[in-house]
Design an enzyme around this catalytic site. Sequence first.
Site, short mmCIF file in Angstrom:
data_model
loop_
_atom_site.label_atom_id
_atom_site.label_comp_id
_atom_site.label_asym_id
_atom_site.label_seq_id
_atom_site.Cartn_x
_atom_site.Cartn_y
_atom_site.Cartn_z
N ARG A 145 0.86 -1.20 0.00
CA ARG A 145 0.00 0.00 0.00
C ARG A 145 0.89 1.24 0.00
NH1 ARG A 145 -1.29 1.76 4.64
NH2 ARG A 145 -2.05 -0.23 5.46
N TYR B 266 -15.77 17.46 -14.71
CA TYR B 266 -16.23 16.09 -14.91
C TYR B 266 -17.33 15.74 -13.89
CZ TYR B 266 -15.96 10.99 -14.65
OH TYR B 266 -16.27 9.66 -14.62
N LYS C 89 -8.23 7.05 -19.02
CA LYS C 89 -8.55 7.58 -20.34
C LYS C 89 -7.34 7.47 -21.28
CE LYS C 89 -12.26 8.35 -17.97
NZ LYS C 89 -12.57 9.61 -17.30
C1 LIG Z 1 -12.96 10.03 -16.00
C2 LIG Z 1 -12.55 11.33 -15.49
C3 LIG Z 1 -12.28 11.53 -14.13
C4 LIG Z 1 -12.50 10.44 -13.09
O1 LIG Z 1 -11.63 9.38 -13.29
P1 LIG Z 1 -12.00 7.85 -12.94
O2 LIG Z 1 -10.74 7.14 -13.35
O3 LIG Z 1 -13.18 7.47 -13.75
O4 LIG Z 1 -12.26 7.78 -11.49
C5 LIG Z 1 -11.85 12.77 -13.72
N1 LIG Z 1 -11.69 13.78 -14.61
C6 LIG Z 1 -11.95 13.65 -15.92
C7 LIG Z 1 -11.76 14.80 -16.83
C8 LIG Z 1 -12.38 12.41 -16.41
O5 LIG Z 1 -12.66 12.30 -17.71
#
Ligand SMILES: *Cc1c(COP(=O)(O)O)cnc(C)c1O
Length: 377
Positions: free
Chosen positions: A46, A98, A195
């Site tokens: 961790r 977001y 992403k």
């Molecule tokens: C998807 C996203 C998040 C959150 O991320 P997760 O990995 O889904 O928890 C935060 N900011 C933006 C711009 C995103 O597209």
Amino acid sequence: MDFSTKAIHAGQKADSATGATITPIYQTTTYTQEALGKHKGYEYSRTQNPTRTALETCLASLENGKYGLTFSSGCAATATVLAMLKPGDHVLASDEVYGGTWRLLAETAKYQGLHVTFVNARNAESFVKCVGAETKLIWFETPTNPLLSIIDIKAITEAARKKKVATVLDNTFATPYFQRGLDLGVDIILHSTTKYIGGHSDVVGGAIVTSSGELYERLKFLQNAIGAVPSPFDCWLTLRGLKTLAVRMEKHAENAEEIAKWLAKHKKVERVFYPGLKEHKGHDIAKTQMSGFSGMVSFEAKGGFEAAKKVAESLKVFSLAESLGGVESLVCYPATMTHASVPKEDRLRIGITDGLIRLSVGIEDVADLIEDLGQAL
Ligand SMILES: *Cc1c(COP(=O)(O)O)cnc(C)c1O
């Protein structure tokens, strides 16, 4: 070293024990100590794990930062940053964040005793005027989701420095390949590595990069204390994706630009949002702070909800799905998908209308993507 070289080599020396060229998945929770307190810098996974260290080092290097920290999701990274604050502190947030970030800031931060206000940050000057005596953080993303608005990073960081308020920039949409906020004065860069950074829609993760030793120490403490850390395998997958970030981003942006220009001429399209288009309101600022305009394109179909639904459901190469940034093209209907947690009046006020469609343009052959959009429209 330049970007592509760092993406492949930073933090990723051959394994010292075996010579393995690729960073191994250190699937271990613990590390054997030679004597009491005598170890190689790793005690418990961790707290630290060598696969994670490789990813954190590489991400820091790509953002031109000193320190990287990774998390089990982008939202876990966001929650960890917010855990630095104490009851009574104020967060000034852009009104275009977001949906999951909005949920954390609007819904859960209040139980921590935080005050959060959401303000239009497209006008940087009036936005920073909302900094008060209790403001501890300024939170924004650019380009924004899903309208691809551009926020002037430098204008915000310069004002924030004067007022001694820390800034957080969510750089998920641009990636460090196209935009490096630390160079423009941002204190904390945040990513959903789910992403573009992971890039293959197969691993959820988050990251923070900073060059401030003080912020790093605090965040590192909280990363371990809260424990929302990524698994060694998740780190390995993310690192594997990261190696091709440069070539992927070039292709995403090239395809997105072509699609945006094609959509702009289509008679069934009301409006197109892509910061690479000259007509885009934020184009001039985007040119100063981005070296490319990334792969997200949104547009309004003429005919509102019915038309948007028809398009989203008729596409064949684009998959109707949440998320973005993978090699495959996706289509999303923000009103009921990514922004379902934002109340309707707030959603409409910021411009997420019933006809709005968001595309995450993948790296397929652009002619196939355009043909698909053509038949759906
Ligand atoms: C998807 C996203 C998040 C959150 O991320 P997760 O990995 O889904 O928890 C935060 N900011 C933006 C711009 C995103 O597209």
